[in-house]
Write an enzyme that holds these catalytic residues in place. Structure first.
Site: not given
Ligand SMILES: NC(=O)c1ccc[n+]([C@@H]2O[C@H](COP(=O)([O-])OP(=O)(O)OC[C@H]3O[C@@H](n4cnc5c(N)ncnc54)[C@H](OP(=O)(O)O)[C@@H]3O)[C@@H](O)[C@H]2O)c1
Length: 302
Positions: A51, A109
């Site tokens: 990241y 990862h």
């Molecule tokens: N291990 C892996 O391979 C892997 C892969 C993907 C993700 N991850 C981890 O999982 C985390 C989450 O996954 P992600 O980033 O893909 O997405 P997510 O958490 O599923 O979704 C994030 C999206 O939802 C929106 N959001 C969040 N809370 C909200 C609310 N209360 N109201 C309206 N919109 C909301 C955010 O907008 P805003 O930003 O505008 O709030 C963003 O657009 C990552 O950040 C990372 O730490 C790990």
């Protein structure tokens, strides 16, 4: 209150039941995001070498006013690190970038480098080597818990074959419209806690009428429904946001989704399109140099 609740890992370490995701939050913006989140009550932050924001996460952790031991910080060993030697120096680099004395949890990862994600080559030997380095750092007290991410059953079995410390978590893609029940069951049968990444499907669930209608029925937001769904399955959700209003909204999950509605959500039509993020390997895309460049540019922009 969800932010105060904890799961206990197989080695006895407690981990807050919900964490803050930080993917696509830049080094600069993540400092403020961690400070705001901790003010609101978040105690668990999820970052990764990939990241490119470990420095900012560390700065946020050090400047938020909480004692180090009040926070749980997870980072991830880069997907391309598949040798013992590289893993050892990579772990030390994370400690240095984060600027903290120990990491609460470090996980591999992905079993494959991103360009080969979930391909036929399982990189069995490379993962055993990386795991050995994590075990050593764990035994040396540099890391309090170690685990996996994106590991499927054969990848987990490979670690079991040679490990001296069993993995404590597997962080996988799990959300309404994509819940790998067999893998989740396999992990829990082996005392591996499953962390749900992209619990809101990277934001895509907000576009789904069926999910929106159900959230409306409960008088809650789609992210709240999505997070609660993960919790009721015994998973640890990691919703990402740098927006304090969204952080506050996401902690409002003290309601219960009925058994019947859980079944509906489990059987919802699988999500195939992750919008702009569809090119990401974790969402089924093929990673080539062009998409890698695009991703890094987006991360830097934050
Ligand atoms: N291990 C892996 O391979 C892997 C892969 C993907 C993700 N991850 C981890 O999982 C985390 C989450 O996954 P992600 O980033 O893909 O997405 P997510 O958490 O599923 O979704 C994030 C999206 O939802 C929106 N959001 C969040 N809370 C909200 C609310 N209360 N109201 C309206 N919109 C909301 C955010 O907008 P805003 O930003 O505008 O709030 C963003 O657009 C990552 O950040 C990372 O730490 C790990």
């Amino acid at each position: 209150m969800i932010l105060e609740e904890k799961y206990t890992l197989s080695n006895g370490i407690e981990i807050p039941k919900m964490g803050l995701g930080t993917w696509f939050i830049s080094n600069k913006n993540v400092v403020n995001a961690v400070q705001e989140a901790t003010k609101i009550g978040y105690r668990h932050i999820d970052t990764a070498q990939a990241y490119r924001n470990e420095k900012g996460v560390g700065e946020g952790v050090r400047s938020c006013g909480l004692k180090r031991e009040e926070l749980f910080v997870t980072t991830k060993l880069d997907a391309g690190v598949k040798s013992y030697k590289k893993a050892v120096s990579s772990i030390d680099k994370s400690l240095k970038k984060l600027g903290i004395d120990y990491i609460d949890m470090m996980i591999i990862h992905s079993p494959q480098p991103w360009t080969k994600f979930h391909g036929d080559d399982h990189y069995f030997e490379g993962n055993r080597e990386a795991w050995r380095a994590l075990e050593e750092a764990y035994k040396a007290g540099k890391i309090r818990a170690i685990g996996l991410s994106n590991f499927l059953k054969p990848d987990i079995d490979n670690i079991f074959e040679s490990c001296t410390v069993k993995p404590m978590v597997n962080q996988i893609l799990a959300h309404i419209g994509n819940t790998p029940h067999d893998l989740i069951d396999y992990c829990s049968d082996n005392e591996i806690l499953v962390e749900a990444y992209s619990p809101i499907a990277h934001g895509e669930l907000m576009k789904k009428a069926e999910v929106r209608n159900m959230a409306e029925k409960y008088g809650i937001s789609v992210p709240q429904l999505s997070i609660r769904y993960c919790l009721q399955l015994g998973l640890l959700p990691l919703p990402k946001t740098a927006n304090p209003e969204h952080m506050k909204n996401n902690m409002g999950v003290d309601f219960v989704i009925s058994k019947e509605d859980m079944e509906t959500l489990k059987n919802i039509e699988p999500l195939k399109d992750y919008g702009d993020a569809s090119m990401m390997p974790v969402f089924g895309g093929k990673m080539n140099l062009k998409s890698l460049f695009k991703m890094v540019a987006k991360q830097i922009k934050g």
